[in-house]
Design a protein around this motif. Structure first.
Motif, PDB file in Angstrom:
ATOM      1  N   ALA A 124      -2.389  28.706 -61.271  1.00  0.00           N
ATOM      2  CA  ALA A 124      -2.417  27.409 -62.426  1.00  0.00           C
ATOM      3  C   ALA A 124      -1.603  26.541 -62.391  1.00  0.00           C
ATOM      4  O   ALA A 124      -1.677  25.333 -62.505  1.00  0.00           O
ATOM      5  N   ALA A 125      -0.172  26.958 -62.137  1.00  0.00           N
ATOM      6  CA  ALA A 125       0.733  26.090 -62.269  1.00  0.00           C
ATOM      7  C   ALA A 125       0.826  25.212 -60.774  1.00  0.00           C
ATOM      8  O   ALA A 125       0.974  23.959 -61.104  1.00  0.00           O
ATOM      9  N   ALA A 126       0.101  25.765 -59.827  1.00  0.00           N
ATOM     10  CA  ALA A 126       0.105  24.896 -58.443  1.00  0.00           C
ATOM     11  C   ALA A 126      -1.056  23.804 -58.593  1.00  0.00           C
ATOM     12  O   ALA A 126      -0.839  22.809 -57.953  1.00  0.00           O
ATOM     13  N   GLN A 127      -1.867  23.761 -59.731  1.00  0.00           N
ATOM     14  CA  GLN A 127      -2.728  22.773 -60.034  1.00  0.00           C
ATOM     15  C   GLN A 127      -2.017  21.624 -60.515  1.00  0.00           C
ATOM     16  O   GLN A 127      -2.723  20.468 -60.385  1.00  0.00           O
ATOM     17  N   GLN A 128      -0.865  21.690 -61.048  1.00  0.00           N
ATOM     18  CA  GLN A 128      -0.314  20.484 -61.662  1.00  0.00           C
ATOM     19  C   GLN A 128       0.583  19.627 -60.945  1.00  0.00           C
ATOM     20  O   GLN A 128       0.909  18.646 -61.554  1.00  0.00           O
ATOM     21  N   ARG A 129       1.386  20.316 -60.139  1.00  0.00           N
ATOM     22  CA  ARG A 129       2.389  19.405 -59.342  1.00  0.00           C
ATOM     23  C   ARG A 129       2.248  19.660 -58.120  1.00  0.00           C
ATOM     24  O   ARG A 129       1.679  20.853 -57.548  1.00  0.00           O
ATOM     25  N   ASN A 130       2.715  18.870 -57.303  1.00  0.00           N
ATOM     26  CA  ASN A 130       2.885  18.909 -55.863  1.00  0.00           C
ATOM     27  C   ASN A 130       3.966  19.924 -55.477  1.00  0.00           C
ATOM     28  O   ASN A 130       4.852  19.212 -54.732  1.00  0.00           O
ATOM     29  N   PHE A 131       3.984  21.016 -55.760  1.00  0.00           N
ATOM     30  CA  PHE A 131       5.237  21.904 -55.246  1.00  0.00           C
ATOM     31  C   PHE A 131       5.220  22.072 -53.688  1.00  0.00           C
ATOM     32  O   PHE A 131       4.223  22.308 -53.275  1.00  0.00           O
ATOM     33  N   ASP A 132       6.282  22.295 -53.149  1.00  0.00           N
ATOM     34  CA  ASP A 132       6.363  22.466 -51.971  1.00  0.00           C
ATOM     35  C   ASP A 132       7.068  23.772 -51.513  1.00  0.00           C
ATOM     36  O   ASP A 132       7.058  24.068 -50.384  1.00  0.00           O
ATOM     37  N   LYS A 133       7.445  24.612 -52.705  1.00  0.00           N
ATOM     38  CA  LYS A 133       8.036  25.844 -52.310  1.00  0.00           C
ATOM     39  C   LYS A 133       8.100  26.818 -53.645  1.00  0.00           C
ATOM     40  O   LYS A 133       8.036  26.195 -54.717  1.00  0.00           O
ATOM     41  N   VAL A 134       8.017  28.304 -53.534  1.00  0.00           N
ATOM     42  CA  VAL A 134       8.036  28.824 -54.500  1.00  0.00           C
ATOM     43  C   VAL A 134       9.020  29.862 -54.362  1.00  0.00           C
ATOM     44  O   VAL A 134       9.274  30.504 -53.294  1.00  0.00           O
ATOM     45  N   GLU A 188      10.519  45.696 -55.837  1.00  0.00           N
ATOM     46  CA  GLU A 188       9.247  46.118 -54.926  1.00  0.00           C
ATOM     47  C   GLU A 188       7.896  45.293 -55.156  1.00  0.00           C
ATOM     48  O   GLU A 188       6.894  45.503 -54.420  1.00  0.00           O
ATOM     49  N   MET A 189       7.439  44.791 -56.285  1.00  0.00           N
ATOM     50  CA  MET A 189       6.660  44.061 -56.865  1.00  0.00           C
ATOM     51  C   MET A 189       6.510  42.581 -56.217  1.00  0.00           C
ATOM     52  O   MET A 189       5.629  41.994 -56.313  1.00  0.00           O
ATOM     53  N   LEU A 190       7.688  42.194 -55.590  1.00  0.00           N
ATOM     54  CA  LEU A 190       7.699  40.926 -55.087  1.00  0.00           C
ATOM     55  C   LEU A 190       6.706  40.378 -54.162  1.00  0.00           C
ATOM     56  O   LEU A 190       6.314  39.117 -53.864  1.00  0.00           O
ATOM     57  N   SER A 191       6.166  41.146 -53.476  1.00  0.00           N
ATOM     58  CA  SER A 191       4.990  40.997 -52.460  1.00  0.00           C
ATOM     59  C   SER A 191       3.777  40.266 -52.993  1.00  0.00           C
ATOM     60  O   SER A 191       3.177  39.440 -52.357  1.00  0.00           O
ATOM     61  N   ARG A 192       3.683  40.612 -54.208  1.00  0.00           N
ATOM     62  CA  ARG A 192       2.679  39.889 -55.050  1.00  0.00           C
ATOM     63  C   ARG A 192       2.654  38.381 -54.979  1.00  0.00           C
ATOM     64  O   ARG A 192       1.933  37.445 -54.817  1.00  0.00           O
ATOM     65  N   LEU A 193       4.068  37.900 -55.551  1.00  0.00           N
ATOM     66  CA  LEU A 193       4.354  36.528 -55.439  1.00  0.00           C
ATOM     67  C   LEU A 193       4.169  35.849 -53.792  1.00  0.00           C
ATOM     68  O   LEU A 193       3.699  34.701 -53.929  1.00  0.00           O
ATOM     69  N   ALA A 194       4.763  36.680 -52.892  1.00  0.00           N
ATOM     70  CA  ALA A 194       4.616  36.021 -51.684  1.00  0.00           C
ATOM     71  C   ALA A 194       3.352  36.049 -51.110  1.00  0.00           C
ATOM     72  O   ALA A 194       2.986  35.066 -50.462  1.00  0.00           O
ATOM     73  N   ASP A 195       2.406  37.067 -51.478  1.00  0.00           N
ATOM     74  CA  ASP A 195       1.070  36.877 -51.172  1.00  0.00           C
ATOM     75  C   ASP A 195       0.356  35.658 -51.921  1.00  0.00           C
ATOM     76  O   ASP A 195      -0.484  34.970 -51.200  1.00  0.00           O
ATOM     77  N   THR A 196       0.639  35.565 -53.158  1.00  0.00           N
ATOM     78  CA  THR A 196      -0.016  34.560 -53.875  1.00  0.00           C
ATOM     79  C   THR A 196       0.339  33.056 -53.182  1.00  0.00           C
ATOM     80  O   THR A 196      -0.426  32.081 -53.215  1.00  0.00           O
ATOM     81  N   ALA A 197       1.640  33.051 -53.170  1.00  0.00           N
ATOM     82  CA  ALA A 197       2.232  31.740 -52.645  1.00  0.00           C
ATOM     83  C   ALA A 197       1.580  31.526 -51.134  1.00  0.00           C
ATOM     84  O   ALA A 197       1.030  30.023 -50.841  1.00  0.00           O
ATOM     85  N   GLY A 198       1.264  32.465 -50.338  1.00  0.00           N
ATOM     86  CA  GLY A 198       0.878  32.307 -48.974  1.00  0.00           C
ATOM     87  C   GLY A 198      -0.714  31.769 -49.189  1.00  0.00           C
ATOM     88  O   GLY A 198      -1.263  30.957 -48.319  1.00  0.00           O
ATOM     89  N   LEU A 231      -1.767  30.034 -51.445  1.00  0.00           N
ATOM     90  CA  LEU A 231      -1.782  28.452 -51.846  1.00  0.00           C
ATOM     91  C   LEU A 231      -1.177  27.659 -50.544  1.00  0.00           C
ATOM     92  O   LEU A 231      -0.871  26.539 -50.850  1.00  0.00           O
ATOM     93  N   GLY A 232      -0.800  28.593 -49.593  1.00  0.00           N
ATOM     94  CA  GLY A 232      -0.169  27.710 -48.461  1.00  0.00           C
ATOM     95  C   GLY A 232       1.265  27.179 -48.874  1.00  0.00           C
ATOM     96  O   GLY A 232       1.700  26.356 -48.193  1.00  0.00           O
ATOM     97  N   LEU A 233       2.086  27.836 -49.602  1.00  0.00           N
ATOM     98  CA  LEU A 233       3.387  27.522 -49.920  1.00  0.00           C
ATOM     99  C   LEU A 233       4.174  28.598 -49.683  1.00  0.00           C
ATOM    100  O   LEU A 233       3.836  29.732 -49.474  1.00  0.00           O
ATOM    101  N   PRO A 234       5.396  28.288 -48.949  1.00  0.00           N
ATOM    102  CA  PRO A 234       6.475  29.248 -48.397  1.00  0.00           C
ATOM    103  C   PRO A 234       7.057  29.914 -49.853  1.00  0.00           C
ATOM    104  O   PRO A 234       7.244  29.313 -51.024  1.00  0.00           O
ATOM    105  N   PHE A 235       7.363  31.162 -49.767  1.00  0.00           N
ATOM    106  CA  PHE A 235       8.008  31.824 -50.775  1.00  0.00           C
ATOM    107  C   PHE A 235       9.328  32.358 -50.369  1.00  0.00           C
ATOM    108  O   PHE A 235       9.581  33.010 -49.382  1.00  0.00           O
ATOM    109  N   GLU A 236      10.552  32.686 -51.111  1.00  0.00           N
ATOM    110  CA  GLU A 236      11.545  33.091 -51.016  1.00  0.00           C
ATOM    111  C   GLU A 236      11.999  33.881 -52.178  1.00  0.00           C
ATOM    112  O   GLU A 236      11.833  33.266 -53.377  1.00  0.00           O
ATOM    113  N   ALA A 237      12.517  35.196 -52.096  1.00  0.00           N
ATOM    114  CA  ALA A 237      12.921  36.172 -53.175  1.00  0.00           C
ATOM    115  C   ALA A 237      14.335  35.615 -53.349  1.00  0.00           C
ATOM    116  O   ALA A 237      15.134  35.388 -52.399  1.00  0.00           O
ATOM    117  N   VAL A 238      14.909  35.363 -54.605  1.00  0.00           N
ATOM    118  CA  VAL A 238      16.334  34.849 -54.903  1.00  0.00           C
ATOM    119  C   VAL A 238      16.970  35.427 -55.922  1.00  0.00           C
ATOM    120  O   VAL A 238      16.227  36.234 -56.714  1.00  0.00           O
TER     121      VAL A 238
END
Ligand code: NAD
Length: 321
Positions: free
Chosen positions: A145-155, A163-173, A175-182
């Motif tokens: 839903a956030a990705a609908q609002q701004r032109n994000f180029d990275k998550v 161990e749950m971070l793969s959900r974020l990586a998969d969802t960013a994927g 949406l066609g966005l790179p994901f990095e755990a930080v």
């Protein structure tokens, strides 16, 4: 009376329709056309569950009803969603039960729509990095839903359970966005928009970690005692919420208000920004914070939209009641 089963809802309502319903009801609340009744939410002393009711009446949309439900943390191990809820709609003229609607997907959609509405109205237009704190069931809906609002180029993202971070990586994927755990220092330093959606009872993000101009949507705190960000961060920000009464009692602002760091009067309704009666973000450097506590009227708005769609498409089940 109409029944719309949980399994039918995914094909009926879109994220866009949920966004429109939630934005409209926040606006109606700020105009005084719609109001929520006091929330009941209790630890029931069984299965670590939190259970309760959220209810209200929208005089403009004639939506009257409640969502009954809560949070069962052990459900994931049973293959079920931790949140379980059902929406009941009543005829505002007769009090008769009009519809029973599965509330699980609707809860995720209306919660994601709320932070998305806050991003639309409060985040900087040039926001490019989305920071996610939390990687549970709701986090994927929030990111989409956030990705609908701004032109994000990275998550970028952080979670208490890495161990749950793969959900974020998969969802960013998706949406066609790179994901990095930080780590949280980098998340605060680099993200232009931050969404927190966790079950935390202790502050995660510190005031010192967040840079000027950031918009933060605190979406996990919906119960007394929960907390996702330091009270000092709330005090440093321009604060908006869905409903002030919930914000100070069960929302993220409960801690800053209790500590005397902000006054209740400094918390603004997001609906006022939607209606144009509050200017919203004051400058590029301001930190804005949306305390999304989750109001019953959001549930009624999306459920009413679903009932109309289900009747129109012949999917709603009619029963004599
Ligand atoms: P989930 O159980 O699928 O995920 C829980 C998340 O919280 C995970 O990221 C987990 O790692 C994290 N977490 C758990 N214990 C933690 C701790 N001690 N410290 C920090 N993080 C911790 O839950 P979900 O369905 O994704 O929901 C997340 C939260 O959002 C819940 O607390 C729920 O009550 C809240 N919620 C709020 C609204 C609203 O309208 N504001 C609506 C729905 C859900």
């Amino acid at each position: 009376m109409w029944i719309v089963p949980e399994a039918k809802i995914a094909d009926l309502i879109t994220a866009e329709a949920s966004f429109a319903a939630v934005e409209a009801v926040f606006a109606a609340m700020a105009r005084g056309d719609a109001y929520n009744f006091p929330v009941i939410r209790e630890a029931i002393g069984h299965g670590d569950a939190l259970y309760g009711f959220k209810s209200g009446f929208d005089r403009a949309g004639l939506n009257l009803g409640l969502k009954s439900g809560g949070y069962w943390p052990g459900n994931a191990n049973k293959g079920l969603t931790n949140h379980q809820s059902t929406v009941f709609l009543f005829d505002a003229d007769t009090g008769q039960c009009r519809a029973v609607v599965g509330g699980n997907l609707l809860t995720a959609l209306r919660t994601a729509a709320a932070s998305s509405v806050s991003i639309k109205h409060l985040a900087r237009q040039d926001a490019r990095v989305l920071g996610m704190i939390g990687a549970g069931h709701q986090s994927a809906f929030q990111m989409r839903a956030a990705a609908q609002q701004r032109n994000f180029d990275k998550v970028i993202g952080w979670n208490y359970h890495p161990e749950m971070l793969s959900r974020l990586a998969d969802t960013a994927g998706e949406l066609g966005l790179p994901f990095e755990a930080v780590d949280l220092d980098r998340l605060g330093a680099e993200a232009d928009v931050i969404i927190s959606i966790t079950s935390s009872f202790d502050p995660i993000l510190k005031a010192s970690q967040v840079t000027p101009g950031t918009h933060i949507a605190c979406m996990g705190t919906d119960t007394k005692g929960k907390q996702e960000v330091e009270a000092e961060l709330v005090a440093k920000a321009s604060v908006f919420t869905d409903e002030v009464a919930q914000s100070v009692s069960i929302g993220e602002c409960q801690h800053a208000v209790a500590a005397g760091l902000i006054a209740e009067g400094a918390i603004n309704e997001l609906g006022a920004v939607i209606n144009g009666t509050h200017p919203g973000r004051g400058s590029q450097d301001e930190i804005t914070l949306f305390d999304g506590t989750g109001v019953g009227l959001q549930d009624l708005a999306v459920a009413a939209a679903v009932v109309d769609l289900a009747i129109a498409r012949g999917i709603a089940v009619e029963v004599d009641f």
